[in-house]
Write a protein that holds these residues in place. Sequence first.
Motif, short mmCIF file in Angstrom:
data_model
loop_
_atom_site.label_atom_id
_atom_site.label_comp_id
_atom_site.label_asym_id
_atom_site.label_seq_id
_atom_site.Cartn_x
_atom_site.Cartn_y
_atom_site.Cartn_z
N THR A 1 0.83 -1.20 0.00
CA THR A 1 0.00 0.00 0.00
C THR A 1 0.87 1.25 0.00
OG1 THR A 1 -1.75 -1.18 1.17
CG2 THR A 1 -1.85 1.22 1.23
N CYS B 1 -4.04 1.45 -2.31
CA CYS B 1 -4.99 0.34 -2.24
C CYS B 1 -5.28 -0.14 -3.67
CB CYS B 1 -6.29 0.80 -1.59
SG CYS B 1 -7.66 -0.36 -1.76
N SER C 1 -5.01 4.39 3.47
CA SER C 1 -4.28 3.88 2.31
C SER C 1 -3.69 5.03 1.51
CB SER C 1 -5.18 3.04 1.41
OG SER C 1 -5.58 1.86 2.06
#
Length: 193
Positions: A102, A107, A166
């Motif tokens: 990440t 993501c 993220s």
Amino acid sequence: MTDSKNSRRAPGKRERLAAAAARVLHEKGVEQTTLADIARAADVPVGNVYYYFKTKNELVEAAIDAHAQGLRTLTDALDELPTPQDRLKALLNGWIEQRELTARYGCPTGSLASELDKRADGLDGAVAEVMRRLVDWAARQFGAMGREDDARELAVALVASYQGISLLTNTFREPELMAVEGRRLERWIDSLA
């Protein structure tokens, strides 16, 4: 009688191309990825790609389907855990385990959703459906915790927290941010029980 080794056949070219598309699109983005990049990652001659996928958009759709299948596999496994709190925390732990990836690329599904939203080809709706399935699954977990009245709101908050962390983890290239937020979300889940 079938040989158990033969019953677990290696993925075919189409499956390898779809998995490679999901991985390469995550790493390079839709616009920067070529069919040759995906073919190379799948170890398939580039000319063979057109046998399975006529356009790059078809490969993007296959990548979205791979994300959906991965989510189904994950939630099916999580559903085997005894309590909804255990299931939600295991989801968090899976996200935390992916923190290095990440930090580097964001993501996988969220990055793809953000990129596809800027296009006018309808693929944004397909990736949104994957996100919706995650929210729906999380809502069922919160509902099973006795939070039927606000289960959907809690699910959206959970997924939004993950998507936000993220983005920050990727922007700052700081994987530990994901771990810190994961621990905070675990305490939050405990507080709701």
